[in-house]
Design a protein around this motif. Structure first.
Motif, PDB file in Angstrom:
ATOM      1  N   ASN A  68       0.811  -1.221   0.000  1.00 51.62           N
ATOM      2  CA  ASN A  68       0.000   0.000   0.000  1.00 51.62           C
ATOM      3  C   ASN A  68       0.843   1.269   0.000  1.00 51.62           C
ATOM      4  OD1 ASN A  68      -2.509  -1.329   0.086  1.00 51.62           O
ATOM      5  ND2 ASN A  68      -2.341  -1.627   2.288  1.00 51.62           N
ATOM      6  N   PHE A  69       2.114   1.143   0.325  1.00 51.14           N
ATOM      7  CA  PHE A  69       2.987   2.312   0.382  1.00 51.14           C
ATOM      8  C   PHE A  69       3.650   2.605  -0.969  1.00 51.14           C
ATOM      9  CE2 PHE A  69       2.702   0.880   4.739  1.00 51.14           C
ATOM     10  CZ  PHE A  69       2.507   2.061   5.430  1.00 51.14           C
ATOM     11  N   VAL A  99      12.164   1.707   4.124  1.00 47.08           N
ATOM     12  CA  VAL A  99      11.086   0.943   4.736  1.00 47.08           C
ATOM     13  C   VAL A  99      11.614  -0.458   5.039  1.00 47.08           C
ATOM     14  CG1 VAL A  99       8.733   0.065   4.489  1.00 47.08           C
ATOM     15  CG2 VAL A  99       9.383   2.238   3.416  1.00 47.08           C
ATOM     16  N   ARG A 120      10.251   3.857   8.142  1.00 48.02           N
ATOM     17  CA  ARG A 120       9.070   3.112   8.583  1.00 48.02           C
ATOM     18  C   ARG A 120       9.412   1.633   8.740  1.00 48.02           C
ATOM     19  NH1 ARG A 120       5.319   5.013   5.366  1.00 48.02           N
ATOM     20  NH2 ARG A 120       3.985   5.962   6.926  1.00 48.02           N
ATOM     21  N   GLU A 150      -1.296   2.156  12.500  1.00 45.22           N
ATOM     22  CA  GLU A 150      -0.088   2.927  12.722  1.00 45.22           C
ATOM     23  C   GLU A 150       0.133   3.143  14.213  1.00 45.22           C
ATOM     24  OE1 GLU A 150       1.531   3.843   8.843  1.00 45.22           O
ATOM     25  OE2 GLU A 150       2.216   4.491  10.798  1.00 45.22           O
ATOM     26  N   SER A 154       6.230   9.495   3.944  1.00 36.87           N
ATOM     27  CA  SER A 154       5.902   8.517   2.925  1.00 36.87           C
ATOM     28  C   SER A 154       4.617   8.884   2.216  1.00 36.87           C
ATOM     29  CB  SER A 154       5.728   7.126   3.547  1.00 36.87           C
ATOM     30  OG  SER A 154       6.965   6.521   3.702  1.00 36.87           O
ATOM     31  N   GLY A 210       1.643   7.057   0.969  1.00 33.40           N
ATOM     32  CA  GLY A 210       0.976   5.771   1.007  1.00 33.40           C
ATOM     33  C   GLY A 210      -0.223   5.753   0.090  1.00 33.40           C
ATOM     34  N   LEU A 251      -3.897   5.212   3.774  1.00 26.84           N
ATOM     35  CA  LEU A 251      -2.807   5.587   4.658  1.00 26.84           C
ATOM     36  C   LEU A 251      -2.606   7.091   4.706  1.00 26.84           C
ATOM     37  CD1 LEU A 251      -0.365   2.837   3.489  1.00 26.84           C
ATOM     38  CD2 LEU A 251      -1.524   2.921   5.688  1.00 26.84           C
ATOM     39  N   ARG A 252      -3.193   7.851   3.787  1.00 22.26           N
ATOM     40  CA  ARG A 252      -2.918   9.277   3.740  1.00 22.26           C
ATOM     41  C   ARG A 252      -3.462  10.006   4.968  1.00 22.26           C
ATOM     42  NH1 ARG A 252      -3.876   8.686  -1.971  1.00 22.26           N
ATOM     43  NH2 ARG A 252      -1.916   8.938  -3.074  1.00 22.26           N
TER      44      ARG A 252
END
Length: 307
Positions: free
Chosen positions: A76-77, A192, A216, A256, A275, A277, A281-282
């Motif tokens: 997803n990143f 990452v 991360r 997270e 990052s 994402g 994830l944003r």
């Protein structure tokens, strides 16, 4: 079997001795108490992780469910049109299988297994380093691999390793592998780390990525009784590493763990940054960075795409 192979899974042990995994697990616990082996999630390895590294056949059978969950979340990143580097390892191989669906992606790797996973992805360009083949993990190492990475610049690096601690960062048991991983890190703006909970708190011989260079960590949710893993996760978060836990709260997108940011001195080489994402994830990124930081991140991604 552990002496011969370096590592073995509980399932394989149960099959060979024709008994249940419950019985094998009890016996492995007793052998660990005698110092004859070290337990790992789903298996056992030789004691003294500073000197011995398991080969790919052994690693591929350990913590398979955890690696799958980590790869699902880590994918997803990655966004369309990005250029990334992916290091060698069984967890990064799982990630590569998911990256085959990302259009316009460029993947630089020293891993034959990563390249193989992406070989038939029509919309993904794979760039391999040079170097000498290290058969135990199907990776290209040595001066040829390191020189081919000079002058390279990508958005982020995805790496795995043999151990991860808050004090020392990511480490591995092989000097040649560590050297190439450091070259991969130098090529990336962000780092990452993909590591299942069995690697948390484990320190091996050669440092690859110091903690203050890790942007991360993507990991799985440690069992409640694994105090070492939980303590290490909190220590990493306290040092500013963003922690993404796969399925931590029953959410397949992961959770997270908030990190308490600290001011750090300037480091040579790549600097970590926020990052970019996927859509899920944003919102977490905006919470950490604020609206201004999120706006700067969108501008940075747009600039990377133009280049």
């Amino acid at each position: 079997m552990v002496r011969a192979n370096g590592a073995v899974s509980l399932r394989e042990l149960a099959r060979v001795v024709q008994t249940s995994e419950v019985t094998v697990r009890r016996d492995v616990r007793a052998l660990e108490a005698e110092g004859l082996l070290d337990r790992r999630h789903g298996g056992a390895v030789l004691p003294g992780g500073f000197t011995r590294e398991s080969g790919f056949p052994q690693k591929s059978h350990l913590a398979t469910a955890e690696k799958t969950a980590i790869a699902d979340l880590a994918a997803n990143f990655v966004e369309e049109g990005e250029a990334i580097v992916v290091g060698a390892g069984t967890t990064t191989q799982e990630l590569a299988r998911r990256l085959a669906r990302v259009p316009g992606l460029t993947v630089v790797t020293n891993s034959l297994l990563v390249a193989q996973a992406l070989a038939h992805a029509n919309r993904v360009e794979v760039v391999m380093t040079g170097g000498t083949l290290r058969g135990s993990n199907y990776a290209l190492v040595g001066s040829g691999a390191e020189q081919s990475l000079q002058g390279l610049r990508v958005s982020r690096a995805f790496l795995s390793g043999s151990g991860l601690t808050a004090e020392r960062g990511l480490s591995t048991s092989n000097m040649l592998s560590a050297s190439v991983d450091r070259a991969l890190v130098q090529a990336a703006s962000e780092v990452v780390v993909l590591a299942d909970h069995t690697k948390l708190g484990t320190d091996t011989m050669f440092q690859t990525v110091p903690t203050d260079v890790i942007t991360r960590l993507v990991t799985d949710d440690p069992p409640a009784h694994d105090d070492r893993a939980h303590t290490e996760l909190q220590a990493l978060a306290d040092q500013g590493v963003q922690i993404a836990v796969a399925g931590a709260t029953g959410n397949p997108g992961g959770d997270e763990v908030p990190a308490r940011r600290q001011q750090r001195p300037a480091l040579p080489g790549p600097r970590r940054g926020p990052s970019a994402g996927g859509p899920g994830l944003r919102s977490a990124a905006a919470t950490v960075l604020g609206e201004q930081g999120a706006e700067r991140e969108r501008a940075r991604v747009a600039d990377l795409r133009r280049r």
